[in-house]
Scaffold this motif. Structure first.
Motif, mmCIF file in Angstrom:
data_model
loop_
_atom_site.group_PDB
_atom_site.id
_atom_site.type_symbol
_atom_site.label_atom_id
_atom_site.label_comp_id
_atom_site.label_asym_id
_atom_site.label_seq_id
_atom_site.Cartn_x
_atom_site.Cartn_y
_atom_site.Cartn_z
ATOM 1 N N ILE A 196 -31.517 -15.326 107.637
ATOM 2 C CA ILE A 196 -30.180 -14.725 107.586
ATOM 3 C C ILE A 196 -29.149 -15.767 107.163
ATOM 4 O O ILE A 196 -28.329 -15.512 106.275
ATOM 5 N N GLY A 232 -29.247 -16.505 103.482
ATOM 6 C CA GLY A 232 -29.124 -15.371 102.575
ATOM 7 C C GLY A 232 -30.413 -14.932 101.919
ATOM 8 O O GLY A 232 -30.401 -14.436 100.795
ATOM 9 N N LYS A 233 -31.526 -15.102 102.614
ATOM 10 C CA LYS A 233 -32.832 -14.717 102.068
ATOM 11 C C LYS A 233 -33.147 -13.278 102.489
ATOM 12 O O LYS A 233 -33.926 -13.005 103.392
ATOM 13 N N THR A 234 -32.506 -12.331 101.810
ATOM 14 C CA THR A 234 -32.536 -10.920 102.187
ATOM 15 C C THR A 234 -33.950 -10.361 102.301
ATOM 16 O O THR A 234 -34.265 -9.656 103.268
ATOM 17 N N GLU A 235 -34.799 -10.645 101.344
ATOM 18 C CA GLU A 235 -36.161 -10.093 101.386
ATOM 19 C C GLU A 235 -36.959 -10.686 102.548
ATOM 20 O O GLU A 235 -37.758 -9.993 103.178
ATOM 21 N N VAL A 247 -35.622 -11.639 105.351
ATOM 22 C CA VAL A 247 -35.067 -10.956 106.532
ATOM 23 C C VAL A 247 -35.728 -9.596 106.695
ATOM 24 O O VAL A 247 -36.157 -9.233 107.789
ATOM 25 N N ARG A 248 -35.832 -8.855 105.620
ATOM 26 C CA ARG A 248 -36.466 -7.525 105.678
ATOM 27 C C ARG A 248 -37.914 -7.611 106.134
ATOM 28 O O ARG A 248 -38.368 -6.822 106.961
#
Length: 75
Positions: free
Chosen positions: A50, A53-56, A58-59
């Motif tokens: 988070i 900014g590592k969105t994938e 995080v998902r």
């Protein structure tokens, strides 16, 4: 220079920091992997993803049973 041991930085923390989904998937497949291990600043792997900014990542982490989505760091 700090080593990963100085800050209690696990391979899972590293994969989340780098956003390396292939590495993250492999690590998450390891039986009994510690998904909520904290580094020296109190950050879990998902918190690192988070923060950077590592969105994938995080998902991917959020979909794992047992990941603490309510964890708070030392601050």
């Amino acid at each position: 220079m700090l080593s990963s041991q100085d800050v209690n930085y696990t391979a899972l923390h590293g994969a989340c920091y780098n956003g390396s989904l292939a590495s993250l998937s492999k690590l998450l497949a390891v039986p009994k992997v510690e998904v909520n291990e904290r580094n020296s600043w109190g950050n879990t792997p998902i918190m690192v993803a988070i923060s950077w900014g590592k969105t994938e990542a995080v998902r991917l982490m959020a979909a794992v049973a047992g990941v603490d989505l309510d964890a708070k760091d030392t601050e």
